[in-house]
Scaffold this motif. Structure first.
Motif, mmCIF file in Angstrom:
data_model
loop_
_atom_site.group_PDB
_atom_site.id
_atom_site.type_symbol
_atom_site.label_atom_id
_atom_site.label_comp_id
_atom_site.label_asym_id
_atom_site.label_seq_id
_atom_site.Cartn_x
_atom_site.Cartn_y
_atom_site.Cartn_z
ATOM 1 N N UNK A 254 0.859 -1.170 0.000
ATOM 2 C CA UNK A 254 0.000 0.000 0.000
ATOM 3 C C UNK A 254 0.907 1.236 0.000
ATOM 4 N N UNK A 255 0.556 2.247 -0.769
ATOM 5 C CA UNK A 255 1.488 3.353 -1.005
ATOM 6 C C UNK A 255 1.999 3.986 0.284
ATOM 7 N N UNK A 256 1.118 4.258 1.249
ATOM 8 C CA UNK A 256 1.521 4.956 2.473
ATOM 9 C C UNK A 256 2.256 4.056 3.457
ATOM 10 N N UNK A 257 2.309 2.766 3.176
ATOM 11 C CA UNK A 257 2.777 1.801 4.168
ATOM 12 C C UNK A 257 4.199 2.074 4.640
ATOM 13 N N UNK A 258 5.108 2.362 3.728
ATOM 14 C CA UNK A 258 6.504 2.544 4.139
ATOM 15 C C UNK A 258 6.739 3.856 4.871
ATOM 16 N N UNK B 117 12.009 14.498 5.206
ATOM 17 C CA UNK B 117 12.711 15.195 4.134
ATOM 18 C C UNK B 117 12.206 14.568 2.833
ATOM 19 N N UNK B 118 11.154 15.124 2.324
ATOM 20 C CA UNK B 118 10.281 14.548 1.296
ATOM 21 C C UNK B 118 9.458 13.440 1.942
ATOM 22 N N UNK B 119 8.298 13.195 1.381
ATOM 23 C CA UNK B 119 7.326 12.362 2.073
ATOM 24 C C UNK B 119 6.449 11.635 1.073
ATOM 25 N N UNK B 120 5.241 11.281 1.555
ATOM 26 C CA UNK B 120 4.264 10.647 0.673
ATOM 27 C C UNK B 120 3.874 11.554 -0.492
ATOM 28 N N UNK B 121 4.221 12.833 -0.390
ATOM 29 C CA UNK B 121 3.918 13.756 -1.488
ATOM 30 C C UNK B 121 4.832 13.560 -2.698
ATOM 31 N N UNK B 122 5.771 12.626 -2.610
ATOM 32 C CA UNK B 122 6.527 12.241 -3.805
ATOM 33 C C UNK B 122 5.591 11.832 -4.939
ATOM 34 N N UNK B 123 4.474 11.219 -4.562
ATOM 35 C CA UNK B 123 3.535 10.759 -5.594
ATOM 36 C C UNK B 123 2.939 11.932 -6.364
ATOM 37 N N UNK B 124 2.753 13.051 -5.707
ATOM 38 C CA UNK B 124 2.165 14.218 -6.361
ATOM 39 C C UNK B 124 3.203 15.066 -7.074
ATOM 40 N N UNK B 125 4.496 14.746 -6.863
ATOM 41 C CA UNK B 125 5.554 15.539 -7.467
ATOM 42 C C UNK B 125 6.374 14.743 -8.453
ATOM 43 N N UNK C 136 4.522 6.697 -11.510
ATOM 44 C CA UNK C 136 3.232 6.127 -11.115
ATOM 45 C C UNK C 136 2.270 6.293 -12.279
ATOM 46 N N UNK C 137 1.205 5.536 -12.258
ATOM 47 C CA UNK C 137 0.209 5.629 -13.327
ATOM 48 C C UNK C 137 -0.703 6.818 -13.067
ATOM 49 N N UNK C 138 -1.372 7.331 -14.095
ATOM 50 C CA UNK C 138 -2.345 8.409 -13.873
ATOM 51 C C UNK C 138 -3.404 8.042 -12.840
ATOM 52 N N UNK C 139 -3.836 6.771 -12.855
ATOM 53 C CA UNK C 139 -4.852 6.332 -11.895
ATOM 54 C C UNK C 139 -4.309 6.383 -10.469
ATOM 55 N N UNK C 140 -3.059 5.957 -10.258
ATOM 56 C CA UNK C 140 -2.452 6.006 -8.930
ATOM 57 C C UNK C 140 -2.311 7.443 -8.453
ATOM 58 N N UNK C 141 -1.965 8.318 -9.354
ATOM 59 C CA UNK C 141 -1.822 9.740 -9.028
ATOM 60 C C UNK C 141 -3.156 10.337 -8.608
ATOM 61 N N UNK C 142 -4.194 10.087 -9.395
ATOM 62 C CA UNK C 142 -5.514 10.636 -9.075
ATOM 63 C C UNK C 142 -6.056 10.063 -7.779
ATOM 64 N N UNK C 143 -5.814 8.786 -7.535
ATOM 65 C CA UNK C 143 -6.264 8.157 -6.288
ATOM 66 C C UNK C 143 -5.587 8.799 -5.090
ATOM 67 N N UNK C 144 -4.290 9.082 -5.227
ATOM 68 C CA UNK C 144 -3.563 9.722 -4.129
ATOM 69 C C UNK C 144 -4.158 11.089 -3.816
ATOM 70 N N UNK C 145 -4.359 11.912 -4.833
ATOM 71 C CA UNK C 145 -4.900 13.254 -4.603
ATOM 72 C C UNK C 145 -6.304 13.192 -3.999
ATOM 73 N N UNK C 146 -7.071 12.212 -4.405
ATOM 74 C CA UNK C 146 -8.442 12.103 -3.901
ATOM 75 C C UNK C 146 -8.492 11.659 -2.444
ATOM 76 N N UNK C 147 -7.513 10.854 -2.021
ATOM 77 C CA UNK C 147 -7.573 10.240 -0.690
ATOM 78 C C UNK C 147 -6.639 10.862 0.337
ATOM 79 N N UNK C 148 -5.703 11.706 -0.111
ATOM 80 C CA UNK C 148 -4.656 12.194 0.795
ATOM 81 C C UNK C 148 -5.225 12.991 1.967
#
Length: 270
Positions: free
Chosen positions: A88-92, A107-115, A123-135
């Motif tokens: 799961x993306x946030x797991x680590x 020093x950088x975080x889970x927001x790597x997915x958005x950057x 990441x795939x477009x779907x993974x990116x959109x899912x992150x923004x929707x759920x963050x």
């Protein structure tokens, strides 16, 4: 002490002596904050994001250089392993979250997915959109669970970023800071700008707001970041008993220096 103004509207870069004097005062307050966090069992997360060469590392060093690494923990994760990519993306990131009496600085975080992951296609477009929707929902759970969450975005200008990159190229002590990913981020300035804009719009919330820190002047940025952190974690000075050195015991006294004679000693070259 007032700073001299340049011909432009921008203030002059802060002088070192002024900076060091202000930094010392803030670092004393960070020590008071540390004692308060330990005494009250608080859990704090500070997220540092921003463009490459925006000054995140120097700011984090200014925060942590006078406090205990057992209270202020810095987390700077490398690229995910093949195994972590299947989690799961946030797991680590979650496994590094603070326990009672800890402040964790990412020093950088889970927001790597958005950057970087979004811009570089990691990441795939779907993974990116899912992150923004759920963050924001995920961060609401953190805050509701008692974690104090502070999110800082360091924003450096195009010209200043270029100057810092060129300085790294010319300085052998800083060349290690340049990676192929840094050079690609320099080339894709506007792609990163659009990713930043979308991220801020989607993940800025009342429970976990973003705060932008202009960082063309590194010294001002560091002081402003520390000040912001202190303002957003309510604390009081913990009054403890004055520490006194106890008398040394003379029991079993012997000449302890004779025992190390003959052992190899580092040459005194300085």
């Amino acid at each position: 002490m007032a700073e001299k103004q340049t011909d432009s509207d921008e203030p002059a870069k802060m002088r070192r002596k002024v900076y060091e004097k202000a930094l010392r005062k803030l670092q004393v307050e960070l020590c008071y904050l540390q004692s308060w966090v330990k005494a009250k069992g608080l859990r704090v997360i500070i997220v540092f994001e921003g463009r490459d060469a925006a000054g995140k590392g120097g700011t984090i060093k200014a925060i942590t250089e006078r406090v205990s690494p057992r209270v202020f923990r810095v987390v700077a994760l490398p690229a995910p392993s093949d195994r972590e990519k299947t989690q799961m993306y946030m797991q680590r990131y979650i496994e590094h979250f603070p326990a009672a009496g800890e402040i964790v600085i990412f020093d950088r975080s889970w927001y790597n997915r958005a950057g970087v992951e979004r811009v570089m296609g990691f990441c795939t477009p779907a993974e990116y959109e899912t992150f923004l929707a759920n963050c924001s929902t995920a961060e609401r759970y953190l805050v509701n669970g008692g974690i104090i969450l502070i999110k800082l975005w360091l924003e450096v200008g195009k010209e200043e970023q270029e100057r810092r990159f060129r300085a790294r190229i010319d300085d052998p002590l800083r060349q290690w800071k340049l990676s192929p990913m840094d050079l690609e981020s320099y080339r894709r300035w506007y792609d990163y700008s659009r990713a930043r804009d979308r991220m801020l719009k989607a993940t800025h919330s009342s429970h976990a707001p973003w705060c932008i820190v202009p960082s063309d002047d590194k010294r001002r940025a560091r002081l402003n970041c520390i000040s912001y952190v202190l303002q957003n974690i309510p604390y009081k000075r913990v009054r403890g008993e004055r520490v006194r050195l106890p008398p040394r015991s003379e029991k079993n006294r012997y000449n302890d220096q004779t025992k190390i004679k003959g052992v190899r000693v580092v040459a005194e070259r300085y």
